[in-house]
Enzyme design. Structure first.
Site, PDB file in Angstrom:
ATOM      1  N   SER A 173       3.839   2.796   2.466  1.00  0.00           N
ATOM      2  CA  SER A 173       4.089   2.969   1.038  1.00  0.00           C
ATOM      3  C   SER A 173       2.755   2.847   0.290  1.00  0.00           C
ATOM      4  CB  SER A 173       5.126   1.952   0.571  1.00  0.00           C
ATOM      5  OG  SER A 173       5.661   2.319  -0.669  1.00  0.00           O
ATOM      6  N   HIS A 184      12.953   5.453   3.073  1.00  0.00           N
ATOM      7  CA  HIS A 184      11.761   4.611   2.869  1.00  0.00           C
ATOM      8  C   HIS A 184      11.893   3.264   3.577  1.00  0.00           C
ATOM      9  CE1 HIS A 184       7.979   4.188   0.739  1.00  0.00           C
ATOM     10  NE2 HIS A 184       8.328   3.012   0.256  1.00  0.00           N
TER      11      HIS A 184
END
Length: 666
Positions: free
Chosen positions: A527, A640
Site C-alpha cells: 500500500s 487490498h
C-alpha cells in the site's frame, strides 16, 4: 524447549495460527466468551465460539462446523447468548442457552442480519440488516443456495449503472441500492420492527440503560455522498424522534451511554489534520447537549493503530464506562505498543496495563477484566488482569504451534533522522543466527501511512527471519504512536523526509550490526509501503532486490480509480488532479522508472479497489518496455486485504513469491 531445538517457521504455518478476538464477559463476571478463527480445509476461515470460566484453564467449544460464528453477546441475565453465523449461507442471528443445547435461528433476512445487541431488559435484540427501500422486515425470506447462485448469475449479466461518488469500496466491491438499517426483534412476540429508514448506512452504537433510546452513527445529510463526516444520533424508540448529538463537522464512533444514562462517551475528530488527525475522547451531556473533550491536552492515538498480518475479528477498543459512571477504559497507541488506560471525567488519565506489547481488546465488568494480548512471539491469548496489576493467562490457543516453531525476538532500536527527529524501529535476527556470519537484509515499510509497526506478532516478518534474513521494520514520520506532529509530518511530503527516515534506518542498522551484508539489501512494503518501495528504487540503487505490494505508482490515475482517491490524494499530497497535475506526477514513482535498476517484483490483487491493479500494471509495462528486471504477479479475486484476510492458499502463495524473489537476487 529451546529456540535452537525448534524448526524454522514456514509460509504454510500461517494455516496453523489460531487467532482469538472479541472477548465478552458474562454479566456476573464468572466466565467469558470469545471467537477463535483458523484456516480450514476449504481454503477459507472458520470462526468458532468458546466459553471459559475465569476459574478454568480450559475453554469449552460452543459452535462447530465450517461456518463463521462471531459476535457473541450475553443476555442481561446471562442465560442466553445471541451470535452471528453464516451457517445457512449468509450471516443470520442465532440464539443459544448458555447451559448448552441447539442454537435457534432468529432471522431469515434475504441479505443477512449482523451485529446483534440486547436491550437492558433482555426482551429485545437490536441488529443491523442491509435493506432496500421497499423491503418489509416482517416478510424476509432467506434464499436457497440455488436461488442465490441464480440471482448472482442474473446480476452478472446486467450493466452497473453508477450515479454516486461512493459507488465502490475495497473488500465490499461495487455497491448497490441496499442500505444498512437498524431493526428490532421482540423475543416474546417473535416480531421485527424497522427502526431507521433514511437512504444511508446506519451503525448501532449502543442502547440506553432505560431501553427507550438507541445511539447510532450515520450521515443523514443530503450531501452524504460528497462527505466523510459521520455523526451521532439519539433515537427515541417510543416516539421515533431522532436527535443529533454531534455537529456535522467530524467523524464519531465507539459511542457508549454511561450506566446512569446521563452521558455518552465516544471517540472522534473533526479532520484538523485530515486522515492524519488523532482521535479525541468526547463526553456529551444528554440533557444539555454540552460536549466536553477529555483528551485536548493528550498527544497519543486513542484506540488500536497497530498493524500486523494475523489479527482477524473485531475487539473492544473503548471507551467503556465503569459501573458508577465516573471513569472510562480505553486502548491507546504509543511508541510501538498499545496499552489499557483509564480516565476520569476531569481528563486525568492513568495506565491500567502496560507491558510493551499489543493489547488488542478487553472486556470488563464487576471485578473482572479480561485482556487480549499479542507480542512478537505470541499471536494472541486472553489474560485476566487482577486487582494487584498482575496478569493471569487464561488461554493457550497456539501452544502446539509455539512449541514446534522458532520465533525471533525483535531488538528495539532508536536512531536520529537527518533533521534530528527520533525514529523507532525493530530488528529481527535470522533463524539459527551465528556470530561472525554475514546475512542478507530486508527493510519492511508499513502501509497507511498513518499506522504503526510494533510489539505484535507478524508472520511475514518472522518468515523472512526464518529464511535467513535480518529484518528491519520502523515507524518513519507519518506513523502513529509518536504524537500529532509526527503523524502529520509526511503529508504533502511523500518521498521526502519519510524516505530519508527509512534510509537513515538502513544506515543505522549497517553501522551498528556487523552481521549485515552491505551488498545484499532488499526492501518491501504494501500500500503506502508499496508506494515507498517504488519511490526507494527510483531514488537509490543500494538495494539488490525489491518487492512492491498493492502499490501506488501513479497519483494522476489513482485519483480517479481508487475508492478513496478523490479525497485521499488532496488530503495526503496537498493537491488534487485538477489543481496541480504536475505536482501529482512529481509524487509518482512512475516518473522515475528510468532510474530504477533494482530487480522488482510487483504483487497485486485483481479486486483491489483501494490501490487498483492498474497501479501495478502501469509500473510493470513501463519497466518491461525499458527492459528492466521486473515481474508481475496478479492474484485473482484478491482485494487490498490479501496479506491479512485473503484466502489462506493465496496468502501462502504470495509469501512464497516474495521469498522466491529475495532468494533469487539476495
Amino acid at each position: 524447549m529451546s529456540y535452537h531445538s525448534k524448526r524454522a517457521l514456514t509460509a504454510d504455518d500461517l494455516k496453523r495460527i489460531n487467532v482469538v478476538s472479541d472477548p465478552q464477559l458474562k454479566p456476573d463476571g464468572s466466565a467469558f466468551a470469545f471467537v477463535s478463527t483458523t484456516a480450514n480445509d476449504d481454503n477459507d476461515y472458520t470462526s468458532q465460539l468458546f466459553l471459559q470460566s475465569l476459574e478454568d484453564a480450559q475453554p469449552r467449544q460452543w459452535t462447530f462446523g465450517d461456518a463463521k460464528n462471531i459476535h457473541p453477546r450475553f443476555s442481561p441475565d446471562g442465560n442466553m447468548m445471541v451470535f452471528q453465523s453464516d451457517r445457512s449461507g449468509v450471516p443470520q442471528l442465532w440464539l443459544v442457552h448458555t447451559d448448552g443445547g441447539e442454537a435457534k435461528q432468529l432471522t431469515t433476512f434475504k441479505n443477512g442480519a449482523v451485529d446483534p445487541e440486547w436491550s437492558p431488559d433482555g426482551k429485545r435484540i437490536i441488529f443491523s440488516a442491509p435493506l432496500e427501500e421497499q423491503d418489509d422486515v416482517s416478510k424476509q425470506r432467506e434464499l436457497s443456495e440455488d436461488e442465490r447462485k441464480k440471482e448472482k448469475e442474473e446480476k452478472s449479466k446486467q450493466p452497473l449503472v453508477v450515479n454516486r461518488l461512493k459507488y465502490k469500496s475495497d473488500v465490499k466491491g461495487f455497491h448497490d441500492d441496499k442500505r444498512t438499517q437498524l431493526v428490532q426483534y421482540d423475543l416474546e412476540t417473535e416480531t421485527f420492527e424497522q427502526l431507521t429508514t433514511a437512504p444511508t448506512h446506519h451503525h448501532l452504537e449502543d442502547i440506553a440503560p432505560d431501553g427507550k433510546h438507541i445511539l447510532f452513527s450515520a450521515n443523514l445529510d443530503e450531501d452524504e455522498d460528497y462527505e466523510l463526516t459521520n455523526d451521532l444520533y439519539l433515537l427515541n424508540l417510543p416516539t421515533k424522534e431522532t436527535t443529533m448529538l454531534t455537529n456535522g463537522n467530524g467523524q464519531y464512533g465507539n459511542a457508549r451511554f454511561s450506566p446512569n444514562g446521563e452521558k455518552v462517551a465516544c471517540f472522534g475528530h473533526e479532520f484538523a489534520y485530515k486522515v492524519a488527525t488523532l482521535n479525541d475522547l468526547y463526553i456529551f451531556d444528554i440533557a444539555s447537549g454540552e460536549r466536553t473533550c477529555l483528551s485536548d491536552k493528550w498527544d497519543f492515538q486513542l484506540g488500536d493503530a497497530m498493524i500486523d498480518d494475523t489479527r482477524m475479528g473485531q475487539s473492544e477498543a473503548g471507551p467503556v464506562w465503569n459501573a458508577d459512571s465516573t471513569h472510562l477504559l480505553f486502548l491507546g497507541t504509543d511508541s510501538g505498543a498499545t496499552s489499557l488506560y483509564q480516565v476520569d471525567l476531569s481528563g486525568e488519565w492513568s495506565m491500567v496495563y502496560e507491558n510493551n506489547n499489543h493489547v488488542f481488546g478487553f472486556a470488563n465488568n464487576h471485578d473482572a477484566l479480561v485482556l487480549g494480548i499479542s507480542n512478537p512471539t505470541e499471536p494472541g491469548n486472553f489474560y485476566q488482569l487482577n486487582r494487584d496489576g498482575q496478569v493471569t493467562q487464561l488461554t493457550d490457543v497456539n501452544r502446539e504451534f509455539l512449541n514446534d516453531v522458532a520465533l525471533s525476538e525483535p531488538e528495539t532500536l532508536t536512531f536520529q533522522a537527518n533533521d534530528g527527529w527520533q525514529i523507532q524501529g525493530w530488528l529481527l535476527r535470522p533463524y539459527g543466527f551465528e556470530q561472525g556470519k554475514k546475512y542478507p537484509f530486508i527493510l519492511e515499510v508499513h502501509g497507511g501511512p498513518h499506522a504503526m509497526y510494533g510489539q505484535t506478532f507478524f508472520h511475514e516478518m518472522q518468515l523472512l527471519a526464518a529464511k535467513g534474513y535480518v529484518v528491519l521494520y520502523t515507524n518513519p514520520r507519518g506513523s502513529h504512536g509518536y504524537g500529532q506532529e509526527f503523524v502529520n509530518a509526511c503529508r504533502a511530503d511523500y518521498g521526502g523526509s519519510d524516505y530519508t527516515d527509512l534510509m537513515a534506518a538502513v544506515d543505522y542498522a549497517l553501522e551498528n550490526y556487523d552481521f549485515i551484508d552491505h551488498d545484499r539489501l532488499g526492501v518491501t512494503g504494501g500500500s503506502y509501503g508499496g508506494f515507498m518501495t517504488n519511490w526507494i528504487v527510483g531514488h537509490t540503487n543500494r538495494f539488490k532486490a525489491a518487492v512492491t505490494q498493492r502499490c501506488i505508482s501513479n497519483w494522476l490515475s489513482f485519483y480517479g480509480v481508487s475508492d478513496i482517491g478523490y479525497f485521499f490524494t488532496k488530503w495526503e499530497l496537498g493537491k488534487s488532479l485538477l489543481e496541480d497535475p504536475q505536482a501529482l506526477w512529481d509524487f509518482s514513482p512512475l516518473k522515475y522508472t528510468e532510474n530504477m535498476e533494482t530487480p522488482l517484483l510487483i504483487v497485486h490483487g485483481e479486486k483491489d479497489y483501494r490501490c487498483p491493479i492498474e497501479q501495478g500494471e502501469q509500473l510493470f509495462i513501463t519497466l518491461k518496455q525499458l527492459r528492466k528486471e521486473v515481474e508481475f504477479v496478479r492474484f485473482p479475486d484478491a482485494n487490498h486485504e490479501l496479506s491479512r484476510s485473503g484466502k489462506p492458499d493465496m496468502r501462502i502463495e504470495r509469501l512464497q513469491h516474495i521469498t522466491r524473489w529475495f532468494e533469487q537476487y539476495l
